[in-house]
Design an enzyme around this catalytic site. Structure first.
Site, PDB file in Angstrom:
ATOM      1  N   GLU A 166      -0.251 -48.667  14.896  1.00 50.15           N
ATOM      2  CA  GLU A 166      -0.546 -47.617  15.347  1.00 50.15           C
ATOM      3  C   GLU A 166      -1.027 -46.641  14.063  1.00 50.15           C
ATOM      4  O   GLU A 166      -0.626 -46.589  13.560  1.00 50.15           O
ATOM      5  CB  GLU A 166       0.996 -47.304  15.501  1.00 50.15           C
ATOM      6  N   THR A 221       6.744 -40.322  23.849  1.00 47.25           N
ATOM      7  CA  THR A 221       7.077 -39.524  22.610  1.00 47.25           C
ATOM      8  C   THR A 221       7.192 -38.272  23.265  1.00 47.25           C
ATOM      9  O   THR A 221       7.062 -37.947  24.211  1.00 47.25           O
ATOM     10  CB  THR A 221       5.844 -39.514  21.721  1.00 47.25           C
ATOM     11  N   ARG A 222       7.969 -38.092  22.281  1.00 46.82           N
ATOM     12  CA  ARG A 222       8.633 -36.561  21.992  1.00 46.82           C
ATOM     13  C   ARG A 222       7.405 -35.741  22.651  1.00 46.82           C
ATOM     14  O   ARG A 222       7.127 -34.104  23.098  1.00 46.82           O
ATOM     15  CB  ARG A 222       9.138 -36.060  20.942  1.00 46.82           C
ATOM     16  N   TYR A 223       6.207 -35.932  21.633  1.00 45.96           N
ATOM     17  CA  TYR A 223       5.207 -34.318  21.212  1.00 45.96           C
ATOM     18  C   TYR A 223       4.107 -35.286  22.803  1.00 45.96           C
ATOM     19  O   TYR A 223       4.038 -33.963  23.164  1.00 45.96           O
ATOM     20  CB  TYR A 223       3.916 -35.989  21.265  1.00 45.96           C
ATOM     21  N   GLU A 224       4.603 -35.722  23.609  1.00 46.87           N
ATOM     22  CA  GLU A 224       3.710 -36.156  24.700  1.00 46.87           C
ATOM     23  C   GLU A 224       4.595 -35.496  26.330  1.00 46.87           C
ATOM     24  O   GLU A 224       4.355 -34.386  26.975  1.00 46.87           O
ATOM     25  CB  GLU A 224       4.057 -37.658  25.485  1.00 46.87           C
ATOM     26  N   ASP A 281      -3.891 -35.099  25.468  1.00 48.50           N
ATOM     27  CA  ASP A 281      -3.744 -34.045  26.339  1.00 48.50           C
ATOM     28  C   ASP A 281      -4.452 -32.490  26.232  1.00 48.50           C
ATOM     29  O   ASP A 281      -4.695 -32.024  26.924  1.00 48.50           O
ATOM     30  CB  ASP A 281      -2.760 -33.881  26.011  1.00 48.50           C
ATOM     31  N   ASP A 294      -2.964 -42.898   4.100  1.00 43.52           N
ATOM     32  CA  ASP A 294      -3.912 -43.009   4.818  1.00 43.52           C
ATOM     33  C   ASP A 294      -4.219 -44.452   5.936  1.00 43.52           C
ATOM     34  O   ASP A 294      -3.807 -45.637   5.655  1.00 43.52           O
ATOM     35  CB  ASP A 294      -5.132 -42.487   4.469  1.00 43.52           C
ATOM     36  N   ASP A 340      -4.970 -35.725  15.803  1.00 42.98           N
ATOM     37  CA  ASP A 340      -5.811 -34.278  15.618  1.00 42.98           C
ATOM     38  C   ASP A 340      -6.692 -34.181  16.699  1.00 42.98           C
ATOM     39  O   ASP A 340      -7.927 -34.941  16.666  1.00 42.98           O
ATOM     40  CB  ASP A 340      -5.212 -33.697  14.626  1.00 42.98           C
ATOM     41  N   GLU A 365       1.047 -43.260   8.741  1.00 35.56           N
ATOM     42  CA  GLU A 365       1.165 -41.745   9.044  1.00 35.56           C
ATOM     43  C   GLU A 365       1.278 -41.038   7.954  1.00 35.56           C
ATOM     44  O   GLU A 365       2.383 -41.228   6.570  1.00 35.56           O
ATOM     45  CB  GLU A 365       2.615 -41.573   9.809  1.00 35.56           C
TER      46      GLU A 365
END
Length: 239
Positions: free
Chosen positions: A62, A216-219, A177, A119, A141, A87
């Site tokens: 991921e 995910t929380r972001y989604e 999104d 990276d 991003d 990450e």
């Protein structure tokens, strides 16, 4: 400044800004100090399932796992598989470590996750070709300004690398999104139809989150707070 250099994420030296936000809590810092070194990537050499987990198991990767919810949920769902997450932001790494450690006793610790703080492409380059069963790029991003488009992970260089690292029949999953990024990504993937088959028969296939794709929380925030539509793409590596 990388914004004015030619290339894509495989040739630009840095694709993100600051790598740390608010100070870590004591428990998070403890996990960064004590757990992360135990499950971090080796500093050099090829990265294989055998080297990380001791056997030849399906391997997932991921890119930019955010807070690690998707990675942890998939790892819990597939305990016999191995998961690598990369990450650059230490706060996200700390959140992911909380999930790996068992979320304060909410579930057993996850022994099938390895994490790289840095990276993703540096690690991906060290994975032998044809080794990955799944590769995930979820809500990267978007770099919405046209002059920054070369920084987007969905570009020809990275997609060629994704194709190389996936097994024939392996799956690349991409979610966003961001409407500008959506159009850019579709144009890029259209140039790679010799490598990838888009697993889509009808609009609902990319408008509804597929089974086995944890939210995910972001989604959830993108949908509930910002009222964004979210799109889900699955591509199979051709053999």
């Amino acid at each position: 400044m990388t914004a004015h250099k030619p290339g894509d994420p495989t040739t630009l030296n840095r694709l993100y800004g600051r790598s740390k936000g608010k100070p870590l809590r004591a428990g998070q810092q403890g996990l960064v100090d004590n757990l992360l070194p135990k499950i971090a990537m080796p500093e050099d050499g090829p990265i294989t399932a055998e080297g990380l987990f001791g056997d030849d198991r399906p391997l997932h990767f991921e890119i930019g796992f955010g807070g690690g919810e998707h990675m942890a949920a998939r790892a819990d769902m597939l305990p016999g598989h191995g998961f690598i997450g990369a990450e650059p932001f230490i706060n996200g790494v700390a959140q992911a470590l909380m999930h790996v450690a068992g979320d304060n006793g909410a579930h057993p610790p996850l022994g099938n996750v390895r994490i790289h703080h840095g990276d993703a492409l540096e690690v991906l380059a060290r994975i032998p070709d044809g080794s990955l069963s799944f590769l995930y790029l979820l809500h990267p991003d978007p770099w919405p300004k046209a002059r920054h488009a070369k920084r987007r992970m969905m570009n020809d260089g990275p997609v060629d690398m994704f194709a190389a690292k996936l097994k024939p029949g392996g799956e690349f999953r991409f979610g966003t999104d961001h409407a500008i990024y959506l159009r850019h990504a579709l144009m890029v993937m259209q140039r790679h139809t010799d490598q990838f088959e888009w697993l889509c028969d009808k609009p609902l296939d990319f408008q509804k989150r597929p089974g086995g794709w944890p939210e995910t929380r972001y989604e959830a925030k993108a949908r509930a707070v910002y009222k964004h539509e979210v799109w889900y793409f699955r591509y199979r590596r051709k053999g």
